[in-house]
Design a protein around this motif. Structure first.
Motif, PDB file in Angstrom:
ATOM      1  N   ALA A  31       0.826  -1.210   0.000  1.00  0.00           N
ATOM      2  CA  ALA A  31       0.000   0.000   0.000  1.00  0.00           C
ATOM      3  C   ALA A  31       0.857   1.255   0.000  1.00  0.00           C
ATOM      4  O   ALA A  31       0.472   2.288  -0.569  1.00  0.00           O
ATOM      5  CB  ALA A  31      -0.917  -0.007   1.218  1.00  0.00           C
ATOM      6  N   GLY A  70       2.436   1.525  -3.622  1.00  0.00           N
ATOM      7  CA  GLY A  70       1.449   1.623  -4.686  1.00  0.00           C
ATOM      8  C   GLY A  70       1.266   3.016  -5.242  1.00  0.00           C
ATOM      9  O   GLY A  70       1.291   3.210  -6.471  1.00  0.00           O
ATOM     10  N   PRO A  71       1.069   4.045  -4.401  1.00  0.00           N
ATOM     11  CA  PRO A  71       0.855   5.403  -4.944  1.00  0.00           C
ATOM     12  C   PRO A  71       2.000   5.903  -5.822  1.00  0.00           C
ATOM     13  O   PRO A  71       1.770   6.647  -6.780  1.00  0.00           O
ATOM     14  CB  PRO A  71       0.717   6.258  -3.676  1.00  0.00           C
ATOM     15  CG  PRO A  71       0.214   5.312  -2.637  1.00  0.00           C
ATOM     16  CD  PRO A  71       0.884   4.003  -2.946  1.00  0.00           C
ATOM     17  N   LEU A 122       1.749   4.246  -9.239  1.00  0.00           N
ATOM     18  CA  LEU A 122       0.613   4.701 -10.040  1.00  0.00           C
ATOM     19  C   LEU A 122       0.984   5.822 -11.001  1.00  0.00           C
ATOM     20  O   LEU A 122       0.303   6.051 -11.996  1.00  0.00           O
ATOM     21  CB  LEU A 122      -0.512   5.190  -9.117  1.00  0.00           C
ATOM     22  CG  LEU A 122      -1.236   4.124  -8.292  1.00  0.00           C
ATOM     23  CD1 LEU A 122      -2.292   4.776  -7.434  1.00  0.00           C
ATOM     24  CD2 LEU A 122      -1.859   3.083  -9.192  1.00  0.00           C
ATOM     25  N   PRO A 153      -7.034   5.099  -8.874  1.00  0.00           N
ATOM     26  CA  PRO A 153      -5.938   5.030  -7.888  1.00  0.00           C
ATOM     27  C   PRO A 153      -6.279   4.158  -6.682  1.00  0.00           C
ATOM     28  O   PRO A 153      -5.456   3.361  -6.226  1.00  0.00           O
ATOM     29  CB  PRO A 153      -5.735   6.494  -7.488  1.00  0.00           C
ATOM     30  CG  PRO A 153      -6.208   7.269  -8.672  1.00  0.00           C
ATOM     31  CD  PRO A 153      -7.375   6.490  -9.202  1.00  0.00           C
ATOM     32  N   ARG A 154      -7.496   4.300  -6.168  1.00  0.00           N
ATOM     33  CA  ARG A 154      -7.877   3.519  -4.979  1.00  0.00           C
ATOM     34  C   ARG A 154      -7.856   2.019  -5.266  1.00  0.00           C
ATOM     35  O   ARG A 154      -7.335   1.235  -4.484  1.00  0.00           O
ATOM     36  CB  ARG A 154      -9.259   3.949  -4.491  1.00  0.00           C
ATOM     37  CG  ARG A 154      -9.723   3.228  -3.229  1.00  0.00           C
ATOM     38  CD  ARG A 154     -10.930   3.929  -2.642  1.00  0.00           C
ATOM     39  NE  ARG A 154     -12.096   3.839  -3.508  1.00  0.00           N
ATOM     40  CZ  ARG A 154     -13.005   2.856  -3.402  1.00  0.00           C
ATOM     41  NH1 ARG A 154     -12.873   1.909  -2.485  1.00  0.00           N
ATOM     42  NH2 ARG A 154     -14.049   2.828  -4.194  1.00  0.00           N
ATOM     43  N   LYS A 189      -6.223   0.443  -7.701  1.00  0.00           N
ATOM     44  CA  LYS A 189      -4.873  -0.034  -8.005  1.00  0.00           C
ATOM     45  C   LYS A 189      -4.042  -0.199  -6.737  1.00  0.00           C
ATOM     46  O   LYS A 189      -3.305  -1.172  -6.590  1.00  0.00           O
ATOM     47  CB  LYS A 189      -4.182   0.927  -8.972  1.00  0.00           C
ATOM     48  CG  LYS A 189      -4.646   0.786 -10.415  1.00  0.00           C
ATOM     49  CD  LYS A 189      -3.760   1.582 -11.354  1.00  0.00           C
ATOM     50  CE  LYS A 189      -4.121   1.313 -12.805  1.00  0.00           C
ATOM     51  NZ  LYS A 189      -3.229   2.051 -13.739  1.00  0.00           N
ATOM     52  N   VAL A 190      -4.155   0.744  -5.815  1.00  0.00           N
ATOM     53  CA  VAL A 190      -3.432   0.618  -4.546  1.00  0.00           C
ATOM     54  C   VAL A 190      -3.935  -0.591  -3.765  1.00  0.00           C
ATOM     55  O   VAL A 190      -3.143  -1.325  -3.152  1.00  0.00           O
ATOM     56  CB  VAL A 190      -3.573   1.911  -3.714  1.00  0.00           C
ATOM     57  CG1 VAL A 190      -3.028   1.696  -2.298  1.00  0.00           C
ATOM     58  CG2 VAL A 190      -2.835   3.053  -4.381  1.00  0.00           C
ATOM     59  N   PHE A 199      -2.302  -3.563  -5.290  1.00  0.00           N
ATOM     60  CA  PHE A 199      -0.910  -3.637  -4.827  1.00  0.00           C
ATOM     61  C   PHE A 199      -0.857  -4.229  -3.423  1.00  0.00           C
ATOM     62  O   PHE A 199      -0.049  -5.117  -3.124  1.00  0.00           O
ATOM     63  CB  PHE A 199      -0.288  -2.238  -4.815  1.00  0.00           C
ATOM     64  CG  PHE A 199       0.392  -1.856  -6.095  1.00  0.00           C
ATOM     65  CD1 PHE A 199       1.700  -2.240  -6.342  1.00  0.00           C
ATOM     66  CD2 PHE A 199      -0.267  -1.116  -7.039  1.00  0.00           C
ATOM     67  CE1 PHE A 199       2.338  -1.884  -7.517  1.00  0.00           C
ATOM     68  CE2 PHE A 199       0.340  -0.746  -8.227  1.00  0.00           C
ATOM     69  CZ  PHE A 199       1.657  -1.128  -8.471  1.00  0.00           C
ATOM     70  N   ALA A 200      -1.698  -3.712  -2.538  1.00  0.00           N
ATOM     71  CA  ALA A 200      -1.676  -4.151  -1.148  1.00  0.00           C
ATOM     72  C   ALA A 200      -2.052  -5.628  -1.025  1.00  0.00           C
ATOM     73  O   ALA A 200      -1.398  -6.388  -0.296  1.00  0.00           O
ATOM     74  CB  ALA A 200      -2.624  -3.290  -0.314  1.00  0.00           C
TER      75      ALA A 200
END
Length: 280
Positions: free
Chosen positions: A33, A36-37, A40, A143-144, A146-147, A150-151
Motif C-alpha cells: 500500500a 502503490g501510490p 501509479l 488510484p484507490r 490499483k493501490v 498492490f496491497a
C-alpha cells in the motif's frame, strides 16, 4: 519480507503460527500500500523499471540489515510450526504435513479471489485492466483500486514468503534475485494472465520444470557431452543455464502461440470434451 518476518515474529519472539503468519501478511500489505501510490504515476516500461529497481533496493536492504536478515550469509528461520496441536516441523513428516496445510490455503485463497472477481470491486479491477480510460469515464476510482490491488498482492506474497521460509528453515538475500522475478513472470504468462487458476497451474509447471529437466536428462544417454551436471564436466551448457533458457523459451512460445496461457487451453479442451460427451 515474509520470510524474515517469520524469522523474527515466529522465531525470535516465539509467537504461534497464526500470529506470525498474520504479521507476515500485514507487513506485506502495508509495504504494498505504501509503494502503490508511487507506482501509479508510471506506466508501461517505466513501471517495469520501477519493479526491477524495487528488487535491487530490497536486495541492498537484506544484505545490510544484518540484525534481522543475517546479512549476505543469511539466517536460520525457525518459527513455531504447531497448529491446533499438530507439529508441522517434525523432520520425518514435514513435507507431508506442509502439503496438507498449504494446499487447503491455496484453495481458500483461490476461491476468495474468484469471488472477489465476481463482485463489484472485482469487475472494477477487470475494467481497469482491460481499458483504464473507459473505467475512469465510468466513475471508477482508479488510484484507490490499483493501490488495493498492490496491497492485496503484496499481502499474499509476504504470507507465502513466511510459509516458504518456515518450510526451508533458512533464507539468504541470494534467493531473492531478479531471476526469481523472471520465474514469477513465467508462471503468470504460462498459466494465463488474469486467471486465478492460471496462476496456480503456471506455478506448478514452472516449479516442476527443473525437476522434470533433471529426470529427462537422467534417462537420455550421452547428455553429459552437451549438458554438464557439475562444473568442469565439459558440457556445452550447465543444467542451471539450460533451465533458464527453457524459462525464456516458454515465455516466448506462450506469448506468441498461446497468449492466454494454459488455463485457456485447458478450458478449451474441457469444453470440447464436454460437447463430445453431450453429443454422444
Amino acid at each position: 519480507m515474509g520470510a524474515y518476518c517469520a524469522a523474527v515474529v515466529g522465531g525470535d519472539w516465539g509467537l504461534p503460527l497464526p500470529v506470525w503468519l498474520a504479521a507476515c501478511a500485514l507487513l506485506g500489505g502495508a509495504v504494498g500500500a505504501a509503494t502503490g501510490p508511487f507506482a501509479l504515476r508510471l506506466r508501461g516500461n517505466y513501471l517495469v523499471m520501477v519493479t526491477i529497481a524495487l528488487v535491487f533496493i530490497g536486495l541492498h536492504i537484506f544484505n545490510n540489515w544484518s540484525s534481522v536478515t543475517g546479512g549476505v550469509g543469511g539466517r536460520a528461520i525457525t518459527p513455531t510450526l504447531a497448529i491446533l496441536g499438530w507439529d508441522m516441523g517434525d523432520p520425518t513428516l514435514k513435507d507431508r504435513r506442509f502439503a496438507w496445510v498449504v494446499w487447503p490455503m491455496v484453495a481458500v485463497v483461490g476461491l476468495g479471489l474468484v469471488n472477489i472477481l465476481r463482485s463489484r470491486p472485482g469487475r472494477a479491477l477487470q475494467a481497469i485492466r482491460d481499458r483504464d480510460l473507459t473505467a475512469e469515464v465510468l466513475g471508477i476510482d482508479i488510484p484507490r483500486y490499483k493501490v488495493a490491488a498492490f496491497a492485496m498482492s503484496s499481502m499474499l506474497a509476504a504470507f507465502s514468503g513466511g510459509l516458504y521460509g518456515a518450510y526451508v528453515g533458512f533464507a539468504s538475500p541470494a534467493e531473492w534475485t531478479l531471476v526469481l522475478s523472471i520465474q514469477y513472470l513465467a508462471m503468470i504468462i504460462v498459466g494465463g494472465v488474469g486467471s486465478v487458476l492460471g496462476s496456480i497451474v503456471g506455478a506448478a509447471v514452472i516449479i516442476s520444470l527443473p525437476h522434470a529437466t533433471q529426470a529427462i536428462l537422467g534417462v537420455i544417454p550421452n547428455t553429459g557431452r552437451i549438458v554438464s551436471q557439475m562444473p568442469g564436466d565439459g558440457g556445452l551448457i550447465s543444467v542451471f543455464a539450460l533451465i533458464q533458457v527453457l524459462f525464456g523459451v516458454l515465455i516466448v512460445i506462450f506469448l506468441t502461440v498461446a497468449p492466454r496461457g494454459l488455463s485457456a487451453l485447458l478450458g478449451g479442451l474441457w469444453r470440447r470434451l464436454e460437447q463430445r460427451v453431450r453429443g454422444s
